[in-house]
Design an enzyme around this catalytic site. Structure first.
Site, mmCIF file in Angstrom:
data_model
loop_
_atom_site.group_PDB
_atom_site.id
_atom_site.type_symbol
_atom_site.label_atom_id
_atom_site.label_comp_id
_atom_site.label_asym_id
_atom_site.label_seq_id
_atom_site.Cartn_x
_atom_site.Cartn_y
_atom_site.Cartn_z
ATOM 1 N N GLU A 156 -2.170 -38.958 -8.905
ATOM 2 C CA GLU A 156 -2.771 -37.955 -9.795
ATOM 3 C C GLU A 156 -3.768 -38.634 -10.719
ATOM 4 O OE1 GLU A 156 -0.361 -34.921 -11.471
ATOM 5 O OE2 GLU A 156 -1.812 -34.459 -13.040
ATOM 6 N N LYS A 212 -21.929 -28.434 -20.033
ATOM 7 C CA LYS A 212 -23.380 -28.473 -20.270
ATOM 8 C C LYS A 212 -24.100 -29.083 -19.071
ATOM 9 C CE LYS A 212 -23.086 -28.710 -25.229
ATOM 10 N NZ LYS A 212 -22.758 -29.617 -26.305
ATOM 11 N N ASP A 218 -9.579 -24.155 -14.595
ATOM 12 C CA ASP A 218 -9.624 -22.826 -15.225
ATOM 13 C C ASP A 218 -11.063 -22.477 -15.604
ATOM 14 O OD1 ASP A 218 -9.639 -24.885 -17.208
ATOM 15 O OD2 ASP A 218 -9.366 -23.336 -18.741
ATOM 16 N N ASP A 236 -11.897 -32.528 -16.851
ATOM 17 C CA ASP A 236 -12.889 -32.127 -17.862
ATOM 18 C C ASP A 236 -14.037 -31.403 -17.149
ATOM 19 O OD1 ASP A 236 -11.783 -33.739 -20.264
ATOM 20 O OD2 ASP A 236 -11.887 -35.207 -18.645
HETATM 21 C C1 LIG Z 1 -8.807 -31.809 -19.423
HETATM 22 S S1 LIG Z 1 -7.627 -33.075 -19.291
HETATM 23 C C2 LIG Z 1 -6.395 -32.384 -18.181
HETATM 24 C C3 LIG Z 1 -5.077 -33.075 -18.291
HETATM 25 C C4 LIG Z 1 -3.965 -32.564 -17.357
HETATM 26 N N1 LIG Z 1 -4.308 -32.773 -15.961
HETATM 27 C C5 LIG Z 1 -3.659 -31.123 -17.624
HETATM 28 O O1 LIG Z 1 -3.969 -30.277 -16.756
HETATM 29 O O2 LIG Z 1 -3.089 -30.823 -18.690
HETATM 30 C C6 LIG Z 1 -8.431 -34.251 -18.235
HETATM 31 C C7 LIG Z 1 -7.815 -35.630 -18.324
HETATM 32 O O3 LIG Z 1 -8.393 -36.460 -17.333
HETATM 33 C C8 LIG Z 1 -8.537 -37.758 -17.852
HETATM 34 N N2 LIG Z 1 -9.573 -38.435 -17.047
HETATM 35 C C9 LIG Z 1 -10.844 -38.031 -16.842
HETATM 36 N N3 LIG Z 1 -11.489 -38.859 -16.021
HETATM 37 C C10 LIG Z 1 -10.599 -39.827 -15.681
HETATM 38 C C11 LIG Z 1 -10.684 -40.989 -14.867
HETATM 39 N N4 LIG Z 1 -11.833 -41.319 -14.232
HETATM 40 N N5 LIG Z 1 -9.594 -41.765 -14.738
HETATM 41 C C12 LIG Z 1 -8.440 -41.444 -15.389
HETATM 42 N N6 LIG Z 1 -8.296 -40.349 -16.173
HETATM 43 C C13 LIG Z 1 -9.374 -39.558 -16.319
HETATM 44 C C14 LIG Z 1 -8.904 -37.539 -19.316
HETATM 45 O O4 LIG Z 1 -8.576 -38.654 -20.130
HETATM 46 C C15 LIG Z 1 -8.054 -36.324 -19.664
HETATM 47 O O5 LIG Z 1 -6.812 -36.690 -20.212
#
Ligand SMILES: C[S@@+](CC[C@H](N)C(=O)[O-])C[C@H]1O[C@@H](n2cnc3c(N)ncnc32)[C@H](O)[C@@H]1O
Length: 228
Positions: free
Chosen positions: A58, A137, A169, A133
């Site tokens: 994941e 934009k 979402d 994320d």
């Molecule tokens: C919007 S959050 C969603 C977290 C979780 N999956 C949820 O649905 O609650 C996106 C997460 O992905 C992590 N993330 C983004 N790019 C990443 C990468 N290249 N490697 C590891 N983590 C990453 C960010 O730090 C963040 O905690």
């Protein structure tokens, strides 16, 4: 692409946020030695878990509630979660410690970099990217983790028939994911109508999914299997 066919470095798909740790997370940090992989050589079940159970990776588990729930519900699978957010890493160690989840390990840092360094071709049975994320934009779209280059790179780590499961979402990102994945060579959409997939029973509600639902957003799951 680089000469070796790997994605170019430099564009980060995340922002490192500094947040203080809760008491539980401080306790979780004491358990890093047990759950956090630091001396990785190869990301595969054989090396990390000393068994041949199917491996789920994941990317970006956030605070990790859904990762913990899946690892607890499916002891016959192994799980590796990769995250950059320190409170999430510490929280998962705390929860894994409470439950003694021997089928779960985590890695700190950029998942794409870890895969470049330690990934083993065709080792993953499932790759999960839940509520990444959305970078809404236009000038930030290049930071989206799902793009043609990254999904071609990730394809090589799935076993033939292994599944890349995405969920979001954010409707414009859902449409973007569907377009990127539908055009990506050697993936097949597991949705019967070639669109979005019903949420599989194994995917628990995630923190960001709940946040999206509370804001009135829809939820879109995409499941694409490695074809060859
Ligand atoms: C919007 S959050 C969603 C977290 C979780 N999956 C949820 O649905 O609650 C996106 C997460 O992905 C992590 N993330 C983004 N790019 C990443 C990468 N290249 N490697 C590891 N983590 C990453 C960010 O730090 C963040 O905690």
């Amino acid at each position: 692409m680089s000469g070796a066919g790997l994605p170019l470095r430099g564009i980060q798909t995340f922002v490192r946020r500094s947040s203080s740790l809760t008491q539980q997370q401080h306790q979780g940090r004491q358990l890093y030695g047990q759950w956090l992989l630091t001396d990785v050589r190869r990301l595969c079940s054989e090396d990390v878990f000393a068994n041949t159970q199917p491996l789920t990776l994941e990317i970006g588990f956030g605070m990790g509630q859904s990762l913990i729930a899946m690892a607890e519900a499916e002891p016959e699978r192994n799980f590796i979660g990769i995250e950059v957010h320190r409170p999430g890493l510490a929280q998962v160690c705390y929860e894994a410690g409470r439950r003694q989840l021997s089928n779960l390990r985590i890695l700190e840092g950029d998942a794409l970099q870890h895969l470049r360094q330690y990934g083993v071709a065709a080792s993953l049975d499932r790759l999960q990217l839940f509520f990444p994320d959305p970078w809404p934009k236009k000038r930030h779209h290049k930071r989206r983790l799902v793009n043609a280059e990254n999904v071609a790179f990730l394809h090589t780590y799935l076993r033939p028939g292994g599944v890349f499961h995405m969920a979001t979402d954010w409707e414009p990102y859902a449409q973007w994911m569907l377009e990127v994945m539908s055009q990506a060579p050697a993936y097949v959409n597991l949705a019967a109508d070639g669109g979005f997939h019903p949420r599989p029973a194994y995917r628990p509600l995630t923190k960001f999914e709940k946040r999206g639902l509370d804001s009135g957003h829809g939820i879109w799951d995409l499941l694409f299997a490695r074809q060859d």
